[in-house]
Design a protein around this motif. Structure first.
Motif, mmCIF file in Angstrom:
data_model
loop_
_atom_site.group_PDB
_atom_site.id
_atom_site.type_symbol
_atom_site.label_atom_id
_atom_site.label_comp_id
_atom_site.label_asym_id
_atom_site.label_seq_id
_atom_site.Cartn_x
_atom_site.Cartn_y
_atom_site.Cartn_z
ATOM 1 N N PHE A 92 -8.551 -1.050 -3.928
ATOM 2 C CA PHE A 92 -8.312 -1.441 -2.578
ATOM 3 C C PHE A 92 -8.364 -0.026 -1.760
ATOM 4 C CE2 PHE A 92 -6.096 -4.738 -4.710
ATOM 5 C CZ PHE A 92 -6.955 -5.916 -4.612
ATOM 6 N N MET A 95 -5.306 1.705 0.286
ATOM 7 C CA MET A 95 -4.106 1.970 -0.532
ATOM 8 C C MET A 95 -4.177 3.192 -1.429
ATOM 9 S SD MET A 95 -2.822 -1.512 -1.945
ATOM 10 C CE MET A 95 -3.351 -3.055 -1.151
ATOM 11 N N THR A 103 0.323 -3.689 -6.245
ATOM 12 C CA THR A 103 -0.389 -4.795 -5.953
ATOM 13 C C THR A 103 -0.719 -5.818 -6.985
ATOM 14 O OG1 THR A 103 -1.385 -3.764 -3.845
ATOM 15 C CG2 THR A 103 -2.347 -5.932 -4.627
ATOM 16 N N HIS A 106 1.828 -8.415 -8.092
ATOM 17 C CA HIS A 106 2.253 -9.334 -6.890
ATOM 18 C C HIS A 106 2.765 -10.589 -7.630
ATOM 19 C CE1 HIS A 106 1.881 -11.076 -3.120
ATOM 20 N NE2 HIS A 106 1.595 -12.221 -3.639
ATOM 21 N N GLU A 127 11.391 -3.856 -5.334
ATOM 22 C CA GLU A 127 10.429 -2.648 -4.895
ATOM 23 C C GLU A 127 10.595 -1.460 -5.766
ATOM 24 O OE1 GLU A 127 8.264 -3.755 -2.593
ATOM 25 O OE2 GLU A 127 7.264 -1.928 -2.078
ATOM 26 N N SER B 178 6.007 -4.004 2.370
ATOM 27 C CA SER B 178 6.414 -4.897 1.232
ATOM 28 C C SER B 178 5.113 -5.669 0.107
ATOM 29 C CB SER B 178 7.240 -5.946 1.510
ATOM 30 O OG SER B 178 6.418 -7.064 2.022
ATOM 31 N N ARG B 179 5.598 -6.334 -0.766
ATOM 32 C CA ARG B 179 4.265 -7.020 -1.564
ATOM 33 C C ARG B 179 3.635 -7.641 -0.567
ATOM 34 N NH1 ARG B 179 5.977 -12.279 -3.058
ATOM 35 N NH2 ARG B 179 4.578 -12.197 -4.849
ATOM 36 N N ILE B 180 4.205 -8.376 0.413
ATOM 37 C CA ILE B 180 3.388 -9.312 1.215
ATOM 38 C C ILE B 180 2.290 -8.170 1.988
ATOM 39 C CG2 ILE B 180 3.500 -10.811 3.265
ATOM 40 C CD1 ILE B 180 5.261 -11.825 1.427
ATOM 41 N N ARG B 182 1.196 -5.614 1.328
ATOM 42 C CA ARG B 182 -0.069 -5.152 0.141
ATOM 43 C C ARG B 182 -1.077 -6.232 -0.304
ATOM 44 N NH1 ARG B 182 4.655 -2.384 -2.247
ATOM 45 N NH2 ARG B 182 5.191 -4.118 -3.489
ATOM 46 N N ALA B 183 -0.229 -7.577 -0.112
ATOM 47 C CA ALA B 183 -1.307 -8.788 -0.472
ATOM 48 C C ALA B 183 -2.277 -8.701 0.793
ATOM 49 C CB ALA B 183 -0.342 -9.931 -0.667
ATOM 50 N N VAL B 185 -3.506 -6.431 2.820
ATOM 51 C CA VAL B 185 -4.394 -5.277 2.678
ATOM 52 C C VAL B 185 -5.568 -5.676 1.451
ATOM 53 C CG1 VAL B 185 -4.838 -2.815 2.229
ATOM 54 C CG2 VAL B 185 -2.793 -3.555 3.580
ATOM 55 N N SER B 186 -4.942 -6.172 0.408
ATOM 56 C CA SER B 186 -5.745 -6.341 -0.637
ATOM 57 C C SER B 186 -6.802 -7.468 -0.266
ATOM 58 C CB SER B 186 -5.011 -6.751 -1.840
ATOM 59 O OG SER B 186 -4.552 -8.175 -1.760
#
Ligand SMILES: Nc1ncnc2c1ncn2[C@@H]1O[C@H](COP(=O)(O)OP(=O)(O)O)[C@@H](O)[C@H]1O
Ligand SMILES: [Mg+2]
Lengths: 263, 336
Positions: A92, A95, A103, A106, A127, B178-180, B182-183, B185-186
C-alpha cells in the motif's frame, strides 16, 4: 483426507468462452512445499485467483483444510487462513513498511471504531502488540531495517519480500506465492530456498509457489505440479516431473525450441 | 519532538479558537463559526475520499439533510434543538449508510455519477416537497437559547461548534491512526490486496460513508442554527465543490489537512466576496494554482519543509494522481 491443507477438485474457469482452467485437480498435504510451474499463460495465476476467491470457479470445488471455500469472498477465505502474494508489488503506497505489516494483522485484531476513536486501553495495547509483531515478522524475513521506509522507496524485490512477511504475520495455514523470486537480488535469491523452508518449518505454513527459477523449484519443492493450457499435465516429485516427456515438450521444450529458433 | 509539529499546530489553533469571541466582531465570529462547520465537513469527506478512496459526491446532500432534519424537527414537531440536532445527525448518517448500499458495488466514475444523481434527487426533494420542506424559498428555523448560561446565541453556538469540531478532530485522528484507518488506506491503495489480507471491503466502505454522513449531519445541524434559515441553494453542486476544495487544498488523507483546508478555503471565499460576480471564477483560479504548485496540499508542503511533521497514512501520491483507481472509469485493478 483432512491432512490435505488444500484440495482443488475439477476446477474449470472460462474467460469469454476460452478455457483458462480445465478441470484442474490439486491436492496439497499439510506442511508441503508445492511448486506450480508451466509456460506463460498456462493459467497458474488464474488458479491462485480462484483459490483465493478473486474469481469464482465455473465448475469444481476448493477445500481449505477440509471445508469448501467455493464462492466465498476473498476476505472470508483470508480469514480462514489462506494468505497470498501477487505477481506484481501490492504494497500500500500511502503507508510505511511497518504500517503495511500492521495492516496484515487486520484479521487478528479487533478494536472497532469506538475503541480506536476513544483510544481505549485495550485498543492501545493491541496497537503496541501489533507493532511488536510487525517488527518481529519483518525481522524474520531480514527486512527489519526498512520498517519506517515508504514501500515505494524499496526495490521491487524488497517490496515483494515485505509482502510475504505481511501475509505471514496473520499466521495463515496456507500461503500462495506468485513468482516470489522475481526481482530478488542475487544475495536474497541465494538464501530464498532457506527462507521458504523456514516459513514451512518455523511457521508451520503450507506453501504453494508459482516459480520460473527451476533450480529453486527443484531444490525446495516436495512436489511439483505442471500446468499447460489450463490443464495439469504432470504432478509428482521434482525429478520425476523434470524427466516427464510431456513436460519437456510442453514447458521446457517450448523454451528450448524458442531458444534454438532465436539463435 | 520538534516545536512545529502537527500536535502543536493543532493545539495552537485550538487556543486561538477559544479566544476568537473575545476579539472579533459579529462578522468575524460568523466566519470563524463557518470554518468550524467546514472542519466537520472536511474531516468526514477526507475519511471517505482521502483515506478510503471513494470518489463520492453526496456530501453536500448529506450536509443538507442534516440541516433540514435538524430544523424541520424543531419546526414541525417543536422538538428542542438539543434533541433535533443529534436526531438530525443520525438521520444524515442513516442516509449516508443507505446511499452507500448501491455505492458499495460501484467504483470510480460510476460511484461518482450515482452519488451525483443522489445529490440532485435530494435537491429536488428540498425544493419540491413543499409540505415537508417549504419548497424552494426555504424557511426560518428558531434560534437556540443558551439560557441559563450567560452567553448570546452567536457566542454560544460558536463554542458548541468548537466543542463538536474539536471532539470530531481528535476522534477522527485516533481512528485514522488505528487498524480502521489502515483498512481504509489499504482499500484506497489496492482493494484486491486488502481483501486478500482479510479486510472486508463492503463493511469498511459502509463505515466510511457512515462517518462522512455523521460529520456532515453534525455540520448541517450547526449550519441551520448559524443562519437560522434553511434553503436548497446552500446544498448544491457548488457546495460540493467547496467541500472537495477543502480536502484537496488541505491535503488528501490527512485530518490536520482537513482542518487547515477548511480554514483556508472559507477565508479565501470570504475575501472573494469583494469580487462580486467573479467569485467563482477567481475561486477556480485559486484552486488551479494550488493544485499546480502545492500538489499534495498544505500538509504535503508542511511535510516537505518540516521534517518533524509526522503525518501518519498521508496519501503518498500527489493530488494530480491521487485517485487513479477511481478515475480509470471503473476499470478493475489488474489481478495478476
Ligand atoms: N481476467 C481475465 N480475463 C480474461 N482473460 C484472462 C484473465 N486473466 C487471465 N486471462 C487469460 O488466462 C490465461 C492464463 O493467464 P494466467 O493465469 O495469468 O497465466 P500464468 O500465470 O500461468 O502465466 C491467459 O491466456 C490470460 O490471457
Ligand atoms: Mg502468472
Amino acid at each position: 483426507m483432512t491432512d490435505l491443507a488444500l484440495a482443488v477438485r475439477g476446477v474449470s474457469v472460462q474467460f469469454g468462452g476460452v478455457h483458462v482452467l480445465d478441470s484442474v485437480d490439486l491436492s496439497v498435504r499439510s506442511g508441503e512445499i508445492r511448486g506450480l510451474i508451466g509456460p506463460n499463460g498456462a493459467g497458474k495465476t488464474t488458479l491462485l485467483n480462484v483459490v483465493s476467491g478473486i474469481h469464482a470457479p465455473g465448475r469444481g470445488d476448493i477445500l481449505l483444510d477440509g471445508t469448501s471455500i467455493r464462492g466465498h469472498k476473498p476476505s472470508e477465505i483470508a480469514r480462514r487462513g489462506l494468505g497470498r502474494t501477487f505477481q506484481t508489488s501490492r504494497l500500500f503506497r500511502g503507508m510505511t513498511v511497518l504500517e503495511n505489516m500492521m495492516t496484515g494483522l487486520h484479521r487478528r485484531t479487533d478494536s472497532n471504531i469506538f475503541s480506536a476513536g476513544f483510544r481505549s486501553r485495550r485498543a492501545m495495547a493491541e496497537e503496541r502488540e501489533a507493532e511488536h509483531a510487525a517488527r518481529k515478522s519483518l525481522d524474520f524475513v531480514g527486512m527489519a531495517q526498512f520498517a519506517d521506509r515508504r514501500g515505494t522507496e524499496l526495490s521491487f524485490g524488497q517490496q515483494r519480500v515485505v509482502e510475504i512477511a505481511r501475509t505471514l504475520i496473520s499466521e495463515p495455514k496456507v500461503v500462495l506465492l506468485d513468482e516470489p523470486a522475481v526481482g530478488l537480488s542475487m544475495n536474497r535469491l541465494a538464501e530464498f530456498d532457506l527462507l521458504l523452508r523456514r516459513i514451512r518449518d518455523e511457521k508451520g505454513v503450507t506453501l504453494i509457489l508459482i516459480e520460473h527459477v527451476i533450480r529453486l523449484v527443484m531444490e525446495v519443492c516436495d512436489k511439483v505440479t505442471v500446468l499447460s493450457s489450463g490443464r495439469v499435465i504432470a504432478d509428482g516429485d521434482p525429478n520425476q516431473v523434470r524427466n516427464d516427456p510431456q513436460v519437456i515438450e510442453a514447458y521446457l521444450g517450448k523454451e528450448l525450441r524458442a531458444r534454438y529458433s532465436a539463435s | 519532538m520538534p516545536m512545529f509539529c502537527r500536535r502543536n499546530v493543532l493545539s495552537g489553533l485550538f487556543i486561538l479558537a477559544l479566544g476568537v469571541p473575545a476579539f472579533s466582531n459579529a462578522y468575524q465570529l460568523f466566519v470563524a463559526n463557518l470554518i468550524l462547520i467546514y472542519v466537520l465537513l472536511a474531516i468526514g469527506l477526507n475519511v471517505l475520499v482521502g483515506y478510503a478512496g471513494q470518489l463520492a459526491f453526496a456530501n453536500a446532500a448529506m450536509f443538507g439533510i442534516g440541516a433540514y432534519a435538524t430544523a424541520l424537527l424543531q419546526v414541525h414537531l417543536s422538538w428542542p434543538f438539543y434533541f433535533a440536532f443529534p436526531a438530525g445527525t443520525l438521520i444524515a448518517m442513516a442516509v449516508g449508510l443507505l446511499i452507500s448500499l448501491p455505492a458499495l458495488r460501484l467504483s470510480g466514475l460510476y460511484l461518482a455519477l450515482s452519488t451525483l444523481a443522489f445529490a440532485q434527487f435530494t435537491q429536488w426533494v428540498f425544493s419540491h416537497w413543499d409540505n415537508l420542506t417549504f419548497g424552494a424559498g426555504g424557511f426560518k428555523s428558531p434560534p437556540i437559547s443558551f439560557a441559563p448560561l450567560p452567553v448570546s446565541k452567536p457566542v454560544g453556538l460558536y463554542y458548541l461548534s468548537l466543542i463538536v469540531a474539536t471532539c470530531v478532530t481528535l476522534f477522527a485522528q485516533n481512528v485514522v491512526a488505528s487498524r480502521i484507518g489502515r483498512a481504509f488506506v489499504s482499500i484506497r491503495d489496492g482493494d484486491v490486496a486488502a481483501q486478500s489480507l482479510g479486510i472486508d471491503l463492503l463493511g469498511h466502505k459502509a463505515l466510511a460513508f457512515g462517518i462522512s454522513g455523521f460529520t456532515a449531519g453534525l455540520a448541517g445541524g450547526l449550519y441551520s442554527q448559524l443562519l437560522n434559515f434553511v434553503s436548497p441553494e446552500g446544498f448544491d453542486l457548488f457546495q460540493m465543490v467547496i467541500q472537495k476544495a477543502t480536502i484537496v487544498v488541505g491535503g488528501l488523507g490527512s485530518i490536520t489537512g482537513s482542518v487547515l483546508g477548511a480554514g483556508a478555503i472559507i477565508i479565501i471565499l470570504e475575501l472573494l466576496r469583494e469580487a462580486k460576480g467573479a467569485q467563482e471564477i477567481v475561486f477556480g483560479g485559486v484552486l488551479i494554482l494550488f493544485v499546480t504548485f502545492f500538489r499534495r496540499g498544505i500538509v504535503g508542503s508542511l511535510q516537505q519543509h518540516f521534517r518533524g511533521w509526522d503525518e501518519p497514512l498521508h496519501s503518498a501520491r500527489p493530488i494530480g494522481s491521487a485517485l487513479p483507481s477511481q478515475v480509470r472509469l471503473g476499470e478493475k485493478e489488474s489481478l495478476s
